[in-house]
Scaffold this active site. Sequence first.
Site, PDB file in Angstrom:
ATOM      1  NE  ARG A 137      20.551  61.879  17.684  1.00  0.00           N
ATOM      2  CZ  ARG A 137      21.826  62.233  17.871  1.00  0.00           C
ATOM      3  NH1 ARG A 137      22.127  63.240  18.675  1.00  0.00           N
ATOM      4  NH2 ARG A 137      22.802  61.596  17.261  1.00  0.00           N
ATOM      5  CG  ASP A 156      23.526  75.509  21.383  1.00  0.00           C
ATOM      6  OD1 ASP A 156      23.614  74.278  21.575  1.00  0.00           O
ATOM      7  OD2 ASP A 156      24.512  76.273  21.451  1.00  0.00           O
ATOM      8  CB  SER A 157      24.792  79.817  24.336  1.00  0.00           C
ATOM      9  OG  SER A 157      25.815  78.843  24.252  1.00  0.00           O
ATOM     10  CG  PHE A 177      22.606  72.530  26.748  1.00  0.00           C
ATOM     11  CD1 PHE A 177      23.488  73.548  27.070  1.00  0.00           C
ATOM     12  CD2 PHE A 177      21.703  72.109  27.715  1.00  0.00           C
ATOM     13  CE1 PHE A 177      23.474  74.122  28.345  1.00  0.00           C
ATOM     14  CE2 PHE A 177      21.695  72.663  28.985  1.00  0.00           C
ATOM     15  CZ  PHE A 177      22.577  73.678  29.304  1.00  0.00           C
ATOM     16  CB  CYS A 237      28.817  64.015  27.822  1.00  0.00           C
ATOM     17  SG  CYS A 237      29.166  65.780  27.671  1.00  0.00           S
ATOM     18  CG  ASP A 282      22.943  66.014  25.250  1.00  0.00           C
ATOM     19  OD1 ASP A 282      23.755  65.581  26.087  1.00  0.00           O
ATOM     20  OD2 ASP A 282      23.053  65.796  24.022  1.00  0.00           O
TER      21      ASP A 282
END
Length: 405
Positions: A224, A262-263, A240, A349, A309
């Site tokens: 970040r 984002d969902s 995300f 990830c 991400d």
Amino acid sequence: MYKQIRLKRGKEESLRRFHPWVFSGAILGVDNGIEEGEVVRVVTEKGDFVAVGHYQEGSIAVRVLTFSDVEIDDSFWHSRLQSALDMRLAIGIADNPQNNTYRLVHGEGDNLPGLIIDVYGETAVMQAHSIGMHFARKQIAKALADVMQQRVENIYYKSETTLPFMANNDMTATPHFDTDEILKNGFLVGGSKDNIALENGLKFRVDWLKGQKTGFFVDQRENRSLLERYAKDKRVLNMFCYTGGFSFYAMRGGAELVHSVDSSAKAIDLTNENVELNFPGDHRHEAFCEDAFKYLERAGANYNLIILDPPAFAKHRGALHNALKGYTRLNQKAFEKIEKGGILFTFSCSQVVTKDHFRNAVFTAAALAKRKVRILHQLHQPADHPINIYHPEGEYLKGLVLYVE
């Protein structure tokens, strides 16, 4: 004396090289009455000592705590936690007035497989990924409070979603549980409603009650910060976004606008709260609750800095093929949408996705999108998420920063 697990001939070799796992296929026999979560001694076929660890049914049968023939007592936990803190002090991540958020224990990376501890200000959030660590939680919390002293006043236990028998809501799988061992999230020490923490001078709200992981993704802190350096005058899309970490770093870096997607409606609420904590009334930011692929499909070529991400696309090897297809599809869509001269931060990830797997998926995406791409940075997890040199599987976070012509 602990009960014993005896290995097949030659199966101790990986342990002699200090790999911290014993796989079920390596076991010749076990003493009668061994139950999940129990501390066991691992011995060779001839009975020679090899290691001490937590036993658990499944592919990874023993997670090694020590290669010394010692008792796992209060002094053991104290010593391991002190070693973890000493490393964080040595790298300057603990006791930093601008940053009170860091990972104190990173499983195998800190020689404590199955245990995660993240620190958020005066609260440590402890998470067990093995039944043995769950059984030891009170002993660990006691040692943690002693080691951290004034640094931490509260210890919150959050493992309802990380232990296999709880994930299936199947308590019959562990019949030796008594009522005191039934898992409930909650404070083991203290108790606090103050969930505002500080990362590199920026505030954020931690949802350790219902949030993902321990409440925040600590592992992206350095990445970040890198994004902040590239954000000036950029039109940023943070896919995300979860709690919006990349978004408010981009805003501090001078971004022209930032869109967070984002969902999860809960994630969007957290993102908006975190942006407001740091930039109250700033109209550069807007958040959208929508599926990432659908958003990218309808988005115009309006962004020149995009962050991808996503959550882990593959949690086990059987899902690897579909995961790589997912990474390719996602990155291809971003390559198609990003402006000429734009910068793409893209991550995986998934532990089973190697650096080569991920790079090949991204390169395939670039070729399909017919974009010229140059690598600016190859990213990974930060120093407070150390990788045990004898356990390369601990390297889970992969990232690329790409310049897209």
